[in-house]
Write an enzyme that holds these catalytic residues in place. Structure first.
Site, short mmCIF file in Angstrom:
data_model
loop_
_atom_site.label_atom_id
_atom_site.label_comp_id
_atom_site.label_asym_id
_atom_site.label_seq_id
_atom_site.Cartn_x
_atom_site.Cartn_y
_atom_site.Cartn_z
N GLY A 1 5.43 3.08 -0.11
CA GLY A 1 5.99 3.88 -1.21
C GLY A 1 4.97 3.96 -2.32
O GLY A 1 3.78 3.77 -2.08
N SER B 1 0.86 -1.18 0.00
CA SER B 1 0.00 0.00 0.00
C SER B 1 0.89 1.23 0.00
O SER B 1 2.13 1.13 0.02
CB SER B 1 -0.88 0.00 1.25
OG SER B 1 -0.07 0.24 2.38
N LYS B 2 0.25 2.39 0.01
CA LYS B 2 1.00 3.65 -0.07
C LYS B 2 2.03 3.79 1.05
O LYS B 2 3.02 4.49 0.90
CB LYS B 2 0.03 4.83 -0.04
CG LYS B 2 -0.66 4.99 -1.38
CD LYS B 2 -1.46 6.27 -1.45
CE LYS B 2 -2.23 6.31 -2.75
NZ LYS B 2 -3.53 6.91 -2.64
N ARG B 3 1.74 3.11 2.16
CA ARG B 3 2.70 3.17 3.28
C ARG B 3 4.10 2.70 2.85
O ARG B 3 5.10 3.11 3.39
CB ARG B 3 2.24 2.24 4.41
CG ARG B 3 1.28 2.84 5.38
CD ARG B 3 0.98 1.86 6.49
NE ARG B 3 0.49 0.57 5.99
CZ ARG B 3 1.11 -0.58 6.17
NH1 ARG B 3 2.23 -0.63 6.84
NH2 ARG B 3 0.61 -1.70 5.68
#
Ligand code: GLU
Length: 486
Positions: A260, A256-258
């Site tokens: 990158g 996920s965006k966590r």
């Protein structure tokens, strides 16, 4: 004509019809185009192309609140950038509500679906009660066999899922999957707000498009038995399925965006090349011996959807960077140029195409991304106005440095023709005439023109600037030294 010959074309036609491979990518336009979705699209595209089949694109925008045109555009741009071109018209589910409704009405008339007048509160209470009793939470079939309309309630429509037996399919990635009908409930096919649900639309659309193999993320495995029951109820052929595993971040959690960038267009902004992304994604969950580099032709030759691993794979940015560097090295400067130029613009640097083209071969070996390449080359278009303290302390030390730079300036100014060879000779002559080592001239001259950016051989570096600019930068550095040492 003999009956044999007369019948033949028809016979062939029937064979082609039956065995036509059709895959589809069916993203919901509610956010970015996730890198995991791109892998699914790639597998669909490869499978279709390998079998001279058809690869369709369907935008699943039935959720009118969460779907946006901007997100649809991101999906189209992303696929187009990567060269995953679809066949035929794009299907937008939001334009097909009338078709879905017609089928839902037929199902109600045939007794395959029914109105459910339960209110959200009632359904919530049902779930709470089941939770309390430790039972699985599902619809209890209250209106399955009819019931009185409830005033003020707009009914949802539910599918009459079979009560007995089981649903089984041979998943091309996961093997045989079997689910008992007793584990499924009468799921909603049209919500009370009139919107048809994902599980309903997907079946109608895949059947209509004659999709032969549904390739999608394993987060949909639990939907598949419901969908198979609906295919059967509607008398459609059931396609084959391949549920590809999730992509994980380095902490073992779903990417996920966590972790990158997950939006494929972020990778374009970061300067990754489409073949690197595709090569990276094809290997993420599939292998062919220990081969790491795959051209599109090799992917088409070797990839098999049946060989995709059922275990999740972990995203590894370093490996993607390594592959990107490989493809940067392999590309021609002409092919890189149009992809590289936007990175200068993004840096706010006005770059001249001819110069960039000349510089590319000298940077192909080092840069891992095009963004990095543009950053490393920017010195060509932006003269230093200051120097990093550490580098200046090292390169500009010694009382004679300003003089050496001025001597080099004079020699370059005197050249009739300025090119890599003559520049090389001028530097050699300067070193020799002043009786110093090469570094005494080379280091400060390099810092003077590049401001400390990574750069190739000094004569080549100088040759990337025009003569006036070389002289101006050498002069600026000489003055800088005089000022800072004075
Ligand atoms: N629209 C679904 C999603 O984006 C895909 C459904 C499917 O492939 O069946 O997850």
């Amino acid at each position: 004509m003999s009956p044999y010959l007369a019948g033949r074309p028809l016979f062939l036609f029937v064979i082609v019809e039956v065995f036509m491979v059709v895959t589809r990518f069916a993203p919901s336009p509610t956010g970015d185009l996730h890198i995991g979705g791109v892998r699914t699209a790639l597998y669909c595209w490869l499978h279709a192309r390998q079998h001279q089949g058809v690869f369709r694109l369907r935008i699943e925008d039935t959720d009118l609140e969460r779907s946006t045109e901007a997100s649809t555009q991101v999906i189209l741009d992303g696929l187009n950038w990567l060269g995953l071109h679809h066949d035929g018209e794009i299907v937008y589910q939001s334009k097909r509500f009338a078709d879905y409704d017609a089928i839902i009405e037929q199902m109600i008339a045939r007794g395959q679906a029914y109105y459910c007048w339960c209110t959200p509160e009632e359904l919530e209470a049902m779930r709470e009660e089941q939770k309390r009793l430790g039972l699985p939470q599902r619809y209890n079939g209250k209106y399955r066999d009819g019931g009185e309309p409830v005033p003020g309630v707009t009914p949802a429509v539910r599918f009459k899922n079979p009560l007995e037996g089981s649903v089984s399919w041979h998943d091309k990635v996961r093997g045989v999957v079997t689910v008992n009908n007793s584990e499924l409930d009468d799921w909603v096919i049209r919500r009370s707000d009139g919107a048809p649900t994902y599980n309903f639309c997907v079946v109608v659309d895949d059947a209509e498009a004659k999709v032969s193999l549904v390739i999608r993320g394993e987060d949909h495995v639990s939907n598949t038995p419901k969908q198979i029951n609906l295919y059967r109820a509607l008398g459609y052929d059931v396609p084959e399925f391949a549920h590809v595993p999730m992509i994980l971040g380095d902490d073992g959690k779903r990417l996920s965006k966590r972790h990158g960038a997950t939006n494929v267009l972020d990778y374009r902004r970061e300067g990754y090349l489409p073949p690197a992304i595709l090569n990276y994604l094809v290997r993420l969950g599939w292998a062919h011996g220990d081969q790491e580099i795959f051209s599109i032709d090799e992917m088409l030759q070797y990839f098999r959807i049946d060989d995709v691993h059922s275990a999740a794979s972990t995203f590894n940015t370093e490996k993607l960077r390594w592959l990107n560097q490989h493809y940067i090295k392999e590309s021609t400067p002409q092919a890189l140029l149009p992809q590289l130029l936007p990175h200068f613009a993004a840096l706010g640097v006005t770059a001249d195409e001819t110069t960039v083209l000349r510089a590319i071969p000298h940077y192909q070996e080092r840069a891992k991304t095009l963004k990095e390449m543009a950053e490393h080359m920017s010195w060509i278009f932006v003269a230093p106005t200051d120097f990093p303290a550490d580098a200046a302390k090292k390169a500009f030390k010694g009382g004679e440095t300003a003089h050496l730079l001025q001597d080099l300036q004079t020699r370059i100014a005197a050249l009739a023709d300025v090119n890599v060879e003559t520049l090389h000779d001028a530097i050699a002559a300067c070193v020799e005439a002043n009786g110093v080592g090469f570094g005494k001239v080379g280091q400060p001259a390099r810092l003077a023109v590049t401001g400390g950016a990574p750069s190739p051989d000094l004569a080549v570096t100088l040759s990337l600037l025009n003569t006036t600019e070389i002289l101006r930068r050498l002069q600026f550095a000489a003055e800088y030294i005089a000022q800072n040492q004075g």
